[in-house]
Motif scaffolding. Structure first.
Motif, PDB file in Angstrom:
ATOM      1  N   GLU A 214      40.710  73.416  25.016  1.00 22.10           N
ATOM      2  CA  GLU A 214      39.567  71.720  25.265  1.00 22.10           C
ATOM      3  C   GLU A 214      39.576  70.922  25.901  1.00 22.10           C
ATOM      4  N   VAL A 215      38.889  70.582  26.371  1.00 25.58           N
ATOM      5  CA  VAL A 215      38.817  69.610  27.418  1.00 25.58           C
ATOM      6  C   VAL A 215      37.994  68.637  26.062  1.00 25.58           C
ATOM      7  N   ALA A 216      38.275  67.261  26.879  1.00 27.37           N
ATOM      8  CA  ALA A 216      37.369  66.353  26.187  1.00 27.37           C
ATOM      9  C   ALA A 216      38.160  64.939  26.441  1.00 27.37           C
ATOM     10  N   PRO A 217      37.416  63.867  25.786  1.00 25.76           N
ATOM     11  CA  PRO A 217      37.480  62.530  25.987  1.00 25.76           C
ATOM     12  C   PRO A 217      38.808  62.239  24.554  1.00 25.76           C
ATOM     13  N   LEU A 218      39.806  60.923  25.654  1.00 24.82           N
ATOM     14  CA  LEU A 218      40.819  60.412  24.758  1.00 24.82           C
ATOM     15  C   LEU A 218      40.000  60.096  22.961  1.00 24.82           C
ATOM     16  N   ALA A 219      38.545  59.226  23.007  1.00 22.32           N
ATOM     17  CA  ALA A 219      38.301  59.190  21.472  1.00 22.32           C
ATOM     18  C   ALA A 219      38.737  60.029  20.951  1.00 22.32           C
ATOM     19  N   TYR A 220      38.471  61.786  21.271  1.00 27.49           N
ATOM     20  CA  TYR A 220      38.163  62.555  20.119  1.00 27.49           C
ATOM     21  C   TYR A 220      39.095  62.895  19.948  1.00 27.49           C
ATOM     22  N   MET A 221      40.814  62.144  20.175  1.00 25.69           N
ATOM     23  CA  MET A 221      42.087  62.686  19.841  1.00 25.69           C
ATOM     24  C   MET A 221      42.493  61.686  18.227  1.00 25.69           C
ATOM     25  N   ARG A 222      41.208  60.910  17.667  1.00 32.79           N
ATOM     26  CA  ARG A 222      41.624  60.081  16.816  1.00 32.79           C
ATOM     27  C   ARG A 222      41.793  61.015  15.680  1.00 32.79           C
ATOM     28  N   GLY A 223      42.688  60.588  15.320  1.00 33.37           N
ATOM     29  CA  GLY A 223      42.898  60.861  13.234  1.00 33.37           C
ATOM     30  C   GLY A 223      42.906  62.852  13.250  1.00 33.37           C
ATOM     31  N   ARG A 224      43.681  63.300  14.623  1.00 29.09           N
ATOM     32  CA  ARG A 224      43.914  64.341  14.597  1.00 29.09           C
ATOM     33  C   ARG A 224      45.518  65.122  14.571  1.00 29.09           C
ATOM     34  N   THR A 225      45.661  65.765  14.273  1.00 30.70           N
ATOM     35  CA  THR A 225      47.419  67.032  14.518  1.00 30.70           C
ATOM     36  C   THR A 225      47.454  67.448  15.225  1.00 30.70           C
ATOM     37  N   LEU A 226      48.069  67.831  16.627  1.00 29.28           N
ATOM     38  CA  LEU A 226      48.007  68.507  17.231  1.00 29.28           C
ATOM     39  C   LEU A 226      49.473  69.485  17.271  1.00 29.28           C
ATOM     40  N   ASP A 227      48.986  71.016  16.803  1.00 28.97           N
ATOM     41  CA  ASP A 227      50.126  71.305  16.588  1.00 28.97           C
ATOM     42  C   ASP A 227      50.075  72.678  17.308  1.00 28.97           C
ATOM     43  N   ASP A 228      51.422  73.533  17.938  1.00 32.27           N
ATOM     44  CA  ASP A 228      51.104  74.043  18.519  1.00 32.27           C
ATOM     45  C   ASP A 228      50.402  74.737  19.701  1.00 32.27           C
ATOM     46  N   SER A 229      50.227  73.226  20.511  1.00 30.93           N
ATOM     47  CA  SER A 229      49.875  72.645  21.931  1.00 30.93           C
ATOM     48  C   SER A 229      50.672  72.818  22.556  1.00 30.93           C
ATOM     49  N   PHE A 230      49.857  72.863  23.479  1.00 31.79           N
ATOM     50  CA  PHE A 230      50.547  72.009  24.811  1.00 31.79           C
ATOM     51  C   PHE A 230      49.413  70.873  25.279  1.00 31.79           C
ATOM     52  N   VAL A 231      49.366  69.919  25.144  1.00 31.48           N
ATOM     53  CA  VAL A 231      48.537  68.902  25.161  1.00 31.48           C
ATOM     54  C   VAL A 231      49.056  67.380  26.625  1.00 31.48           C
ATOM     55  N   ILE A 232      47.954  67.233  27.276  1.00 31.93           N
ATOM     56  CA  ILE A 232      47.309  66.808  28.857  1.00 31.93           C
ATOM     57  C   ILE A 232      46.904  65.301  28.501  1.00 31.93           C
ATOM     58  N   LEU A 233      47.319  64.675  29.183  1.00 33.33           N
ATOM     59  CA  LEU A 233      46.417  63.256  29.026  1.00 33.33           C
ATOM     60  C   LEU A 233      46.676  63.169  30.054  1.00 33.33           C
ATOM     61  N   ASP A 234      45.406  63.233  31.000  1.00 33.44           N
ATOM     62  CA  ASP A 234      45.129  62.779  32.509  1.00 33.44           C
ATOM     63  C   ASP A 234      44.548  61.350  32.688  1.00 33.44           C
ATOM     64  N   GLU A 235      44.864  60.788  33.655  1.00 38.72           N
ATOM     65  CA  GLU A 235      44.579  58.984  34.311  1.00 38.72           C
ATOM     66  C   GLU A 235      44.681  58.157  33.061  1.00 38.72           C
TER      67      GLU A 235
END
Length: 319
Positions: A214-235
């Protein structure tokens, strides 16, 4: 300072050929970087110059000869190796260059290039949350992406989530046509580029369609729980403190997070405080969270990039 000379003799012609490079270009690089004179004669080379530089060069050549027993070494690799050994003369180049992180879809071996990058990768392997802070061209995002793909293919995680704050870097992009995804894609383009380079367009398209990537802007992360994932926040330098807190509190079970940014290139409007800058004070010293600082010595783009960074640093110091 006293002048001195050292002669190194090679028994293996193949090692000598791999080490010297085309038209002895590798030796010329070492000469220029160390400020000494190297003369190649037959199966030996003579190094002459100031004693400390000659001894350092002897160590560099011996270390380089260890890795050229089984491979040719490019001019770029010679430059990286010389800079590494000048910083840490005890480093094991064979260990560094043999550590292939991933093979791209084109068969290219992706490996560590600098000491800073090695520390970065080791931090990702041992810590659940890693902050990589440093200038452009140090491989912050690309190496995080490589490790994310590695974890996915090895089934350590089930998904890769890539995100960036949608902040304009100086110029106004205006009203973009299309749906919401079309509007934010220009901000996320560098993440797609890295994915294509590692996995290839077809595999990336498959993973995106199945929501494995999934490639998405940071605003899309609000309210979520990210399990079993490799998450990269760039910039990440372009996050506000509130956005940074929001992102970090999304991390769920069996997840890994890498946050990358360059605190010298903040594009937030109105001189707002950077979340990346603030988080260094708040989270420093917490077990499981690691901060890695890359520098201009870790730049692996065109060699002029390093000089550009140095020139800007000098200008900022004067200002």
């Amino acid at each position: 300072m006293s002048k001195t000379e050292k002669t190194i003799v090679f028994d293996d012609y193949q090692v000598l050929q791999n080490l010297f490079g085309n038209n002895d270009n590798n030796l010329k690089i070492i000469e220029k970087k160390n400020g000494i004179k190297i003369i190649a004669r037959g199966n030996s080379i003579k190094i002459s110059g100031e004693q400390s530089e000659v001894e350092q060069t002897e160590n560099i050549i011996k270390k380089l000869s260890e890795i050229t027993q089984n491979k040719t070494i490019t001019e770029r690799e010679v430059k990286y190796a010389v800079e590494l050994l000048k910083r840490d003369e005890g480093i094991d180049l064979t260990d560094l260059y043999s550590d292939v992180l991933q093979v791209s879809y084109r068969g290219k071996k992706i490996s560590i290039k600098t000491l800073g990058q090695k520390l970065y990768i080791e931090a990702i392997k041992k810590s659940d949350i890693v902050f990589a802070i440093g200038p452009a061209g140090t491989g912050k995002t690309y190496l995080a992406m490589v490790m994310a793909v590695k974890y996915l293919l090895n089934k350590v995680v089930n998904r890769i989530i890539l995100t960036r704050p949608a902040i304009e870097a100086g110029e106004k992009l205006g009203f973009l046509p299309g749906d919401m995804q079309d509007k934010v894609d220009p901000y996320l383009r560098p993440l797609y580029d890295a994915l294509y380079d590692i996995l290839g367009p077809e595999k990336v398209a498959q993973y995106l369609e199945k929501d494995i990537i999934e490639v998405a802007p940071l605003a899309y992360m609000r309210g979520r729980t990210l399990d079993d994932s490799f998450v990269i926040l760039d910039e990440a330098q372009n996050t506000t403190p509130e956005q940074m807190k929001m992102f970090l509190t999304r991390i769920g079970f069996n997840s890994q997070a890498v946050i990358t940014g360059d605190i010298t290139q903040v594009d937030l409007p109105g001189n707002k405080n950077s979340g990346l800058n603030q988080v260094r004070e708040i989270l420093q010293g917490i077990k499981g969270i690691d901060f890695v600082y890359l520098s201009k010595e870790d730049v692996v783009r065109h060699e002029l990039v390093k000089k550009i960074i140095q020139a800007y640093e000098r200008h900022e110091d004067r200002s």
